[in-house]
Design a protein around this motif. Structure first.
Motif, PDB file in Angstrom:
ATOM      1  N   ILE A 110       0.834  -1.193   0.000  1.00 53.55           N
ATOM      2  CA  ILE A 110       0.000   0.000   0.000  1.00 53.55           C
ATOM      3  C   ILE A 110       0.875   1.252   0.000  1.00 53.55           C
ATOM      4  N   VAL A 111       2.119   1.090   0.461  1.00 54.97           N
ATOM      5  CA  VAL A 111       3.035   2.220   0.540  1.00 54.97           C
ATOM      6  C   VAL A 111       3.851   2.340  -0.751  1.00 54.97           C
ATOM      7  N   LEU A 112       4.318   1.215  -1.250  1.00 51.48           N
ATOM      8  CA  LEU A 112       5.107   1.211  -2.483  1.00 51.48           C
ATOM      9  C   LEU A 112       4.246   1.670  -3.651  1.00 51.48           C
ATOM     10  N   PRO A 113       4.832   2.436  -4.574  1.00 54.67           N
ATOM     11  CA  PRO A 113       4.082   2.744  -5.792  1.00 54.67           C
ATOM     12  C   PRO A 113       3.705   1.435  -6.489  1.00 54.67           C
ATOM     13  N   THR A 114       2.460   1.347  -6.935  1.00 50.49           N
ATOM     14  CA  THR A 114       1.978   0.111  -7.545  1.00 50.49           C
ATOM     15  C   THR A 114       2.822  -0.261  -8.772  1.00 50.49           C
ATOM     16  N   VAL A 115       3.344   0.764  -9.445  1.00 49.48           N
ATOM     17  CA  VAL A 115       4.189   0.512 -10.616  1.00 49.48           C
ATOM     18  C   VAL A 115       5.362  -0.390 -10.254  1.00 49.48           C
ATOM     19  N   ILE A 116       5.952  -0.105  -9.092  1.00 45.34           N
ATOM     20  CA  ILE A 116       7.127  -0.879  -8.679  1.00 45.34           C
ATOM     21  C   ILE A 116       6.729  -2.321  -8.407  1.00 45.34           C
ATOM     22  N   THR A 117       5.603  -2.504  -7.714  1.00 45.62           N
ATOM     23  CA  THR A 117       5.117  -3.863  -7.474  1.00 45.62           C
ATOM     24  C   THR A 117       4.880  -4.565  -8.813  1.00 45.62           C
ATOM     25  N   GLY A 118       4.319  -3.837  -9.768  1.00 47.29           N
ATOM     26  CA  GLY A 118       4.045  -4.404 -11.085  1.00 47.29           C
ATOM     27  C   GLY A 118       5.318  -4.857 -11.780  1.00 47.29           C
ATOM     28  N   ILE A 119       6.320  -3.971 -11.790  1.00 47.67           N
ATOM     29  CA  ILE A 119       7.581  -4.313 -12.452  1.00 47.67           C
ATOM     30  C   ILE A 119       8.227  -5.510 -11.767  1.00 47.67           C
ATOM     31  N   ALA A 120       8.211  -5.479 -10.415  1.00 49.03           N
ATOM     32  CA  ALA A 120       8.837  -6.565  -9.651  1.00 49.03           C
ATOM     33  C   ALA A 120       8.170  -7.895  -9.981  1.00 49.03           C
ATOM     34  N   LEU A 121       6.839  -7.892 -10.043  1.00 44.67           N
ATOM     35  CA  LEU A 121       6.127  -9.133 -10.349  1.00 44.67           C
ATOM     36  C   LEU A 121       6.442  -9.609 -11.766  1.00 44.67           C
ATOM     37  N   LEU A 122       6.489  -8.656 -12.684  1.00 48.51           N
ATOM     38  CA  LEU A 122       6.789  -9.009 -14.076  1.00 48.51           C
ATOM     39  C   LEU A 122       8.142  -9.696 -14.176  1.00 48.51           C
ATOM     40  N   GLN A 123       9.123  -9.088 -13.489  1.00 49.24           N
ATOM     41  CA  GLN A 123      10.474  -9.640 -13.520  1.00 49.24           C
ATOM     42  C   GLN A 123      10.503 -11.033 -12.894  1.00 49.24           C
ATOM     43  N   PHE A 124       9.776 -11.128 -11.786  1.00 49.59           N
ATOM     44  CA  PHE A 124       9.731 -12.407 -11.071  1.00 49.59           C
ATOM     45  C   PHE A 124       9.140 -13.511 -11.957  1.00 49.59           C
ATOM     46  N   TYR A 125       8.030 -13.193 -12.619  1.00 48.03           N
ATOM     47  CA  TYR A 125       7.393 -14.211 -13.476  1.00 48.03           C
ATOM     48  C   TYR A 125       8.305 -14.596 -14.642  1.00 48.03           C
ATOM     49  N   ARG A 126       9.046 -13.633 -15.184  1.00 55.97           N
ATOM     50  CA  ARG A 126      10.015 -13.926 -16.247  1.00 55.97           C
ATOM     51  C   ARG A 126      11.055 -14.908 -15.752  1.00 55.97           C
ATOM     52  N   MET A 127      11.559 -14.601 -14.515  1.00 54.39           N
ATOM     53  CA  MET A 127      12.627 -15.429 -13.957  1.00 54.39           C
ATOM     54  C   MET A 127      12.195 -16.873 -13.772  1.00 54.39           C
ATOM     55  N   ILE A 128      10.962 -17.054 -13.279  1.00 56.84           N
ATOM     56  CA  ILE A 128      10.536 -18.434 -13.033  1.00 56.84           C
ATOM     57  C   ILE A 128       9.837 -19.012 -14.259  1.00 56.84           C
ATOM     58  N   ASP A 129       9.815 -18.221 -15.356  1.00 63.65           N
ATOM     59  CA  ASP A 129       9.250 -18.732 -16.591  1.00 63.65           C
ATOM     60  C   ASP A 129       7.803 -19.162 -16.417  1.00 63.65           C
ATOM     61  N   SER A 130       7.038 -18.349 -15.725  1.00 65.75           N
ATOM     62  CA  SER A 130       5.653 -18.711 -15.440  1.00 65.75           C
ATOM     63  C   SER A 130       4.819 -18.702 -16.719  1.00 65.75           C
ATOM     64  N   ALA A 131       3.915 -19.643 -16.819  1.00 64.93           N
ATOM     65  CA  ALA A 131       3.038 -19.697 -17.991  1.00 64.93           C
ATOM     66  C   ALA A 131       1.582 -19.835 -17.566  1.00 64.93           C
ATOM     67  N   LEU A 132       1.210 -19.109 -16.531  1.00 64.98           N
ATOM     68  CA  LEU A 132      -0.177 -19.147 -16.060  1.00 64.98           C
ATOM     69  C   LEU A 132      -0.726 -17.732 -16.078  1.00 64.98           C
ATOM     70  N   PRO A 133      -1.092 -17.220 -17.250  1.00 63.24           N
ATOM     71  CA  PRO A 133      -1.403 -15.791 -17.383  1.00 63.24           C
ATOM     72  C   PRO A 133      -2.451 -15.270 -16.398  1.00 63.24           C
TER      73      PRO A 133
END
Lengths: 353, 265
Positions: B105-128
């Motif tokens: 709630i404190v972090l800009p949502t953009v940062i959470t978004g980027i972090a999640l995107l990077q994380f999903y790339r790293m683990i090669d997630s395929a569950l859109p």
């Protein structure tokens, strides 16, 4: 519902919270059906003691017997206690009737039987016609009655009351004191009542347990406690007692206590004139008159009007005194006047400081 | 007299300020023109007809509903126990834990978004869809903690001890006393979470793809190419949807009670 159930006994109960010693060796016996009040200033351990009996505070050593069973390691839900909190702690989402039924449901009583017993309990505490209301829709006094009904409907071995009347206004509180007392008589349930209001304790209890710093100072029936405090602290705490200290001097007629250079008070008959003792005299036993030459005089500091009496605050070279006088007597000695005090040795007690 | 007139003028001013854009959008959706016009030029339902033919919008609407419901279940399922746990007396690491779960709630949502995107790339997630749901849960759990935490604080002290003294064990106390007592605040939290998820752009824009595109992102990508009255028609449908939701909630629970803090003493 009238049954003689077990009593309560505590043996050398100790409880610490870290460095704080909340209970320092409490031993107490409460007879079956007896109404005992735990009285003391805040922080004296009275609530901790009650919570230990309930099972929410955990003594490091000692024994707590409910009936003949040592319950120290028994969880609260198996102790069969009725507990009433100062905040009432009613379940906000349940109606008055459902609140009272709760303890019966946990005991597996079927719905119909639970309802009829809950109805009877609500009637017993004088609350009828509000069964379908939620706590938020009830007044403080009504919530209090629901909490009480909820605690007694399960027919507890011990009824524990934690300042249950403290949140009520004065008139209702006095009425509830009387009702609660007669209800307790009717049920014959062993009851422990925590309060910091000594008037309440005096009015309701069979015996009063005066506590201070995690210890029991005195256990006595109200009138005895009032008349014969066991030490100076209890004398000052319970009622308007005066404590006068001074050197003990024996003259031709016997021992006296020198409370000021020109004021000696003869000790009561049979009192042992040990050092480290002080004279205790109740405020209503002190008389005032105009001073004679050379006599110790007291200055009237202030009057405090209490209704039936006026409390006259006095000071002199040896300390302060409070005297309770009828208004017409007090009017003779307005603030800043000088008076002499008359104290009958027969009204005094020599107490340990 | 004058005072109350001033108050009512201000109140109506606020109402107009809030309602005017809605009226423009709703009115504009019925226009015959090829662009959003207010007042509408003529009256036509052709943009609604066109919307019905857009399968992609319909799919996105369904996805948004699925994501919204799943995220709500997830956030409530995690948030309510966490709120109860964090409300229990001090324990080691409580402060850190609280700050940690509240941080989205404190972090800009953009940062959470980027972090999640990077994380999903790293683990090669395929569950859109799941990816988006998890993202929404992360940012909505704090709302549950807030509302339920406040609900817990409003409860009469000692009610759990009262239950225990009446013979209830921990589970019975939790199910019969604690949870029902905080139900109104859980409901408020649930509504917040669903609305935030259904309306979420920032997180979704990072995590959506051709396989999973919630409605707000669909609308957003559509207006990148054309602003025609069909967008106004979608918006009107959404306004109607929200309105119906409010009516249902009002009928079922009474919003006054829900938002008016039904747990008060």
């Amino acid at each position: 519902m009238i049954t003689a159930r077990g009593g309560l006994e505590l043996k050398d109960v100790h409880l610490r919270y870290g460095d704080a010693h909340a209970l320092r060796g409490i031993s107490l016996r409460v007879d079956p059906g007896e109404f005992v009040a735990l009285l003391g200033p805040s922080g004296c351990g009275k609530t901790t003691l009650l919570r230990s009996v309930a099972g929410f505070a955990h003594p490091q050593s000692g024994h707590i017997y409910i009936g003949s069973k040592d319950v120290v390691s028994v969880p609260p839900r198996e102790r069969n206690i009725g507990l009433v909190f100062q905040s009432y702690a009613l379940f906000p989402h349940l109606t008055a009737l459902e609140n009272v039924c709760f303890g019966l449901e946990t005991r597996g009583v079927n719905v119909a039987a639970a309802r009829s017993r809950a109805n009877a309990a609500l009637e017993l505490v004088g609350l009828t016609g509000f069964h379908g209301r939620r706590p938020i829709q009830l007044s403080g006094g009504q919530q209090q009655r629901v909490a009480l009904a909820r605690a007694i409907v399960i027919e507890p071995d011990i009824l524990l009351l934690d300042e249950p009347l403290a949140a009520l206004d004065r008139q209702l509180r006095v009425q509830m004191q009387t009702e609660l007392k007669s209800l307790q008589r009717k049920l014959g349930v062993t009851t422990v009542f925590v309060t910091h209001d000594q008037e309440e304790a005096l009015a309701m209890a069979d015996r009063i347990v005066v506590m201070r710093d995690g210890r029991i100072e005195q256990v006595a029936p109200p009138m005895q406690l009032f008349a014969e405090p066991s030490n100076a602290w209890v004398g000052e705490f319970v009622g308007a007692g005066n404590i006068l200290s001074g050197e003990i001097v024996v003259d031709d007629l016997g021992p006296t206590i020198m409370v000021a250079p020109n004021w000696r008070i003869r000790l009561p008959n049979g009192a042992k004139p040990d050092a480290g003792k002080a004279l205790f005299v109740r405020a209503e036993k002190i008389g005032l008159r105009a001073p004679l030459d050379g006599e110790c005089t007291l200055r009237v500091l202030a009057h405090r009007f209490l209704g039936v009496h006026i409390e006259v605050h006095l000071d002199f070279s040896g300390g302060t005194l409070r005297a309770l006088l009828p208004p017409e007597k007090a009017a003779l000695y307005p603030p800043n006047s000088h008076v002499a005090a008359v104290i009958d040795p027969g009204d005094c007690r020599l107490l340990t400081r | 007299m004058i005072e109350s007139r001033i108050v009512s003028v201000i109140a109506w001013g606020v109402v107009v300020f809030l309602m005017a854009p809605l009226i423009v959008v709703i009115g504009g959706s019925f226009t015959e023109s090829a662009y959003v016009a207010f007042p509408p030029q003529g009256f036509s339902l052709k943009w609604y007809v066109q919307l019905l033919e857009r399968k992609d919008f319909f799919t996105s609407f369904k996805e948004s509903l699925v994501i919204g419901v799943a995220a709500t279940l997830g956030a409530v399922g995690l948030g309510v126990p966490a709120a109860i746990g964090l409300s229990r007396g001090p324990f080691w690491g409580r402060g850190f834990l609280k700050a940690f779960v509240m941080s989205p709630i404190v972090l800009p949502t953009v940062i959470t978004g980027i972090a999640l995107l990077q994380f999903y790339r790293m683990i090669d997630s395929a569950l859109p869809l799941t990816q988006i749901v998890i993202g929404h849960i992360v940012i909505t759990v704090p709302y549950i903690l807030r509302t339920v935490g406040a609900g817990l604080q409003l409860l009469p002290p000692n009610i759990e001890e009262a239950a225990e003294s009446l013979g209830a064990g921990r589970i019975r106390t939790l199910l019969k006393v604690t949870l029902p007592s905080i139900a109104p605040s859980v409901l408020v939290g649930t509504i917040f979470v669903f609305i935030i998820s259904f309306d979420q752009v920032t997180i979704s824009i990072f995590l959506s793809s051709a396989d999973a595109m919630p409605l707000p992102i669909r609308i957003y990508s559509y207006i990148e190419f054309a602003i025609d009255p069909m967008v106004a028609a979608v918006s009107t449908v959404l306004i109607l949807f929200s309105y119906l939701l409010v009516v249902v909630l009002e009928r079922a629970f009474g919003l006054d009670r829900v938002f008016g803090g039904g747990t008060g003493r």
